[in-house]
Design an enzyme around this catalytic site. Structure first.
Site, PDB file in Angstrom:
ATOM      1  N   GLY A  78       0.787  -1.200   0.002  1.00 64.96           N
ATOM      2  CA  GLY A  78       0.049  -0.170   0.049  1.00 64.96           C
ATOM      3  C   GLY A  78       0.876   1.261  -0.097  1.00 64.96           C
ATOM      4  CE  LYS A 100       8.665   7.874  -3.719  1.00 64.01           C
ATOM      5  NZ  LYS A 100       9.183   7.368  -4.973  1.00 64.01           N
ATOM      6  CG  ASP A 239       4.933  -3.343  -5.094  1.00 63.84           C
ATOM      7  OD1 ASP A 239       5.509  -4.355  -5.605  1.00 63.84           O
ATOM      8  OD2 ASP A 239       5.457  -2.491  -4.471  1.00 63.84           O
TER       9      ASP A 239
END
Ligand code: AMP
Ligand code: MG
Length: 477
Positions: A78, A100, A239
């Site tokens: 995640g 980020k 991912d």
């Protein structure tokens, strides 16, 4: 300005999370060009508020997903340090705004939720460089630095990067729900993805299959592009794979300098899983992982058929790009018109001579005439072998082009003079850490127009100096 479309999916897909600003956070770079392209009004109140570091929004969220990392499955990952602020509406559809380094989230695991200035600068530059090279990528909208120390191998300045991407939905999103056997949520995610990003697939009789074929093909094209410029992502985990074939999550990436497809950009990748030469097969491996998440929706044969689109699309794109770099055109896109042996001979020579991949193709583009071998041979030890290859090359190019100069002009549009060399990134990072962003801007300027000569910035096109030969980058970011 900011919409919250993904947030409508419900809380199985994310956790509402607030940005935790950094100490004495400062906006140090804003990408006006990108803002223009996206049609963002810089006078917009919401944008101004973001740029001044006010991120409070009850609907900002961190996404949950899973992923195959270095071959092993991690059932829950995640956004450990990234927050989806929402989406903006553009002429070409929705675009995500993602911050980020925004602080702890429920998915931070043992991480601190932060990003350092070093990694934000690397990502800022890479995303803009890739875009300018014509490769689908997330983009960098702005950069904040701060006086907050973030601890990696050493204390480093903390920073945040506001980036855009068509989506932050990754292969790992589908894997998350599939492996948890949450079939209802998986279905909701599939429907959402088709409606948002593949609405045209609704017209056919199998929208899921249609979507998957497009994912397979755009991934194949993206990787073919990476190969053609010598870009090594470094962490091709599922991912980090966007379902829209955009390059995302820049970490310990590298652009190949001396031609060596086995060079390992990511120092933490001990086995060389993600070397340049492995990227095409890793792409397929990752798509296999994605297909498994659809095994309740499509039959095995259908999934195999979908995956069957990968190799031909990758090869088609790769061959096209390689020939374009050589100033040659493929008569048709079939195998016969592409001379595998001729291209292989070149790569063998590049490897043997340790030639710089980018500078070699730039020099080839700059050959003033069919007999101007010196521009190439000056850097070569085995001149006999290289001359033989050049004989073949010149012959091929002359056969199909009427005017040498015309093909030269075309070649200079595909073979960049400037790529993001690790040592250049390192130099601008060191300066930025001292508060001097001028070298960063100068480098960004050439990377945003890498096919132009920029004679005043010649130094930014050069091979690494002796001190920089052994620079290492790792996953710590
Ligand atoms: P990456 O290798 O950067 O794609 O990261 C893999 C996973 O670790 C992702 O879920 C990231 O969000 C998470 N992550 C990476 N660095 C940090 C950090 N410093 N703090 C919290 N989570 C992190
Ligand atoms: Mg990632």
């Amino acid at each position: 300005m900011i919409k919250h479309v993904f947030s409508q999916l419900g809380e199985s897909f994310y956790s509402f999370t607030q940005v935790q600003p950094l100490l004495e956070q400062r906006l140090v770079e804003f990408n006006h060009q990108l803002a223009d392209e996206l049609g963002i009004d810089i006078k917009d109140k919401a944008l101004k508020s973001l740029l001044s570091g006010k991120f409070h929004d009850p609907l900002s969220l961190s996404m949950v997903y899973a992923g195959h990392q270095f071959g092993g499955f991690s059932p829950q990952l995640g956004d450990g340090r990234g927050i989806l602020l929402g989406e903006i509406e553009t002429e070409n559809g929705l675009v995500d705004l993602h911050l980020k380094g925004a602080g702890l989230t429920p998915y931070s695991r043992r991480g601190d939720g932060r990003a350092v200035l070093r990694s934000c600068i690397r990502e800022y530059l890479a995303a803009e460089a890739m875009t300018a090279l014509g490769i689908p990528s997330s983009r960098s909208l702005c950069l904040f630095d701060s006086n907050q120390a973030v601890y990696r191998e050493r204390p480093e300045p903390g920073a945040m990067l506001l980036r855009t991407a068509k989506t932050h939905i990754r292969f790992g999103h589908f894997e998350f729900f599939y492996y948890r056997k949450q079939m209802e949520s998986l279905q909701i995610l599939i429907d959402y993805t088709i409606d948002q990003y593949f609405p045209h697939c609704r017209a056919g009789d199998n929208p899921i299959k249609c979507m998957l074929i497009e994912i397979v093909e755009s991934t194949a094209r993206m990787i073919a592009h990476w190969q053609s410029v010598g870009f090594q992502h470094g962490v091709m985990n599922t991912d980090n794979m966007s379902i829209l074939g955009e390059t995302i999550d820049y970490g310990p990436y590298g652009f190949m300098e001396n031609y060596d497809p086995r060079w390992i950009a990511n120092h933490s990748d001990h086995e060389g899983r993600y070397t340049l030469e492995n990227q095409p097969s890793v792409g397929l491996w990752n798509l296999n992982c994605l297909m498994r998440a659809f095994s309740h929706h499509l039959s095995k044969d259908e999934l195999i058929e979908v995956l069957g689109h990968y190799e031909p699309e990758l090869m088609r794109q790769y061959r096209l790009l390689t020939y374009k770099k050589l100033g040659l055109t493929l008569v048709d896109e079939s195998d016969e018109s592409y001379d595998v042996d001729f291209v292989r001979k070149l790569y063998v020579l590049l490897k043997k001579e340790s030639l710089d991949y980018t500078l070699f193709f730039r020099a080839l583009s700059n050959m003033a005439s069919p007999s101007d071998y010196s521009i190439i041979l000056d850097d070569v030890v085995d001149r006999v072998s290289m001359s033989k290859w050049l004989d073949l090359y010149v012959d091929k190019r002359q056969k199909e082009t009427v005017d040498w100069n015309d093909s030269k002009i075309e070649m200079l549009k595909i073979n960049p003079k400037f790529i993001l060399r690790n040592y250049l990134a390192q130099q601008v990072i060191q300066e930025a850490e001292q508060g001097n962003y001028l070298p960063f801007r100068r480098l960004l300027y050439v990377l945003q127009a890498p096919f132009s000569e920029h004679v005043e910035c010649e130094d930014l096109s050069l091979r690494p100096p002796e001190w920089a030969k052994d620079l290492e980058v790792s996953c710590s970011s």
